[in-house]
Structures are given as C-alpha cells and as structure tokens.
Scaffold this active site. Sequence first.
Site, PDB file in Angstrom:
ATOM      1  N   SER A   1      -4.009   6.377   0.492  1.00  0.00           N
ATOM      2  CA  SER A   1      -4.175   5.345   1.519  1.00  0.00           C
ATOM      3  C   SER A   1      -4.661   5.894   2.849  1.00  0.00           C
ATOM      4  CB  SER A   1      -2.868   4.573   1.695  1.00  0.00           C
ATOM      5  OG  SER A   1      -1.801   5.451   1.979  1.00  0.00           O
TER       6      SER A   1
ATOM      7  N   HIS B   1      -1.672   5.640   7.780  1.00  0.00           N
ATOM      8  CA  HIS B   1      -2.699   4.597   7.744  1.00  0.00           C
ATOM      9  C   HIS B   1      -3.415   4.504   9.091  1.00  0.00           C
ATOM     10  CE1 HIS B   1      -0.250   2.336   4.408  1.00  0.00           C
ATOM     11  NE2 HIS B   1      -0.711   3.513   4.024  1.00  0.00           N
TER      12      HIS B   1
END
Length: 235
Positions: free
Chosen positions: A141, A214
């Site tokens: 991610s 992220h």
Amino acid sequence: MFPIGDDNPTRRTAYVTYGLIGANLLVFLYEVSLNPLQLRALFEVWAVVPLELTAQFNGYSVTIPGTNLPETLTLLTSQFLHGGWAHLGGNMLFLWIFGNNVEDRLGSVKYLLFYMASGAIAGLCQWFFAPLSAVPSLGASGAIAGVMGAYILRYPRASILTLVSLGFVLIPLRIAAFWYLGIWFLQQALYGLGSLQQPMNIGLSGGGIAYWAHAGGFVAGAVLGPLLGLFKDDD
C-alpha cells in the site's frame, strides 16, 4: 468510495505494473500454502520489524534471520507480502487502476525504481512514528500510495469510476482524480494523526493499518514523480 476504473487511456502496455501484480499474487499463493507458524515466521523475517530497523539505524549489526542481508532490505521485501485476500485484492485493484498511467509517463525502468523507492520511503515514515514496535509491517500500500501521489499531479482531471455506498445501496459515480485521491490522502493523514493518541499496531497480523505509510508514500510519489519525468512530453 471504492474505485473500479478510470477513463484514462495509455499509449503502451504497462508490463511492470502487470508484473508487480503477478509477483504479489505469486508470493501470496506461497503464503497461503504455509501453516500459521510458518506464515508468522515468514513475516518476522521478510516484513519490516520497526524495532529491528531501529537497532540497525543505531549502529548495531542487524541482519535478516538466516542471511547476511541487512535489515533495511525488508523495506523492499515487505512490499510483496500481504495479510489476507482483502488486503491483497484492494492493493492490486488500486495498482491496476492507477499504475498503468504512471508507468506510461515514466517508462518501465524509471517506474519500477519509483515504485520501490516510494514503498521504502513509506515504510520509513511508518517506522518513524512507531520505532519500537515489534509488530511486522507489510504490504504494497505504501508503494501504491506513491503511484497515487504521482497520478493526482499528472492527471487531476481524469475521471475515476467509483462505487459510493449509501447504506446497502452502491451508486456508481464518476469523480475527478483530484477530488477522489485528495480526499483519500486527507483521510490517511487525519487517521494517522488520530493514531498518535493510541498504541500503534502497524502490521496486518495486529489488525492495524499503516496510515503514515499511506500518507508518506503519497507525498513521496508526488515528489519523485516529477523528478523522474512525470511531466516530460516524449511523444
């Protein structure tokens, strides 16, 4: 909001993006062949363990168990590990939607370097906020967030086909990338700030979500993309 595609054609086949998706799938198939103890051992060896990374940064000789490789290499290897089908599927969907266009602009070689560097920087961002955690951190991610950070700069007006949940009803909408990815980034940053008030579990085995990875990956992608030629017109 759940993306299912974009209206943004490419000029060439995204071989690296598809190769990354294939590599993640193969590694995950290997993961599901392991028993729980073997899987835990795999994560503890090849995922990022912040406490061990901190020890290496502090000058201790820390290597990946069973090898002579430095612990910092897990900033790369952890990008190919996932904690479950949902974790893998969500990451690969985002990579499939946004990766081909960024690869199209950067070219395959620079895109691969960009992807791995974004993931490594994302891992370091998460480590910074939990340097003493012993919970393995893993997943693609952070690298994919980097892809999204480059995408929003290069294609802010691209239309993202999105399913919006209204209770039990899913409504398809087309949302400009600027708004979709901008809202996504703000969510990660706000959740990351909220997590500072709580103990950090950044690995999927602990049920945590790496919000700072992220957000950090997104910013890394927004910086690295232009440096590597995101806006270069090579038609």
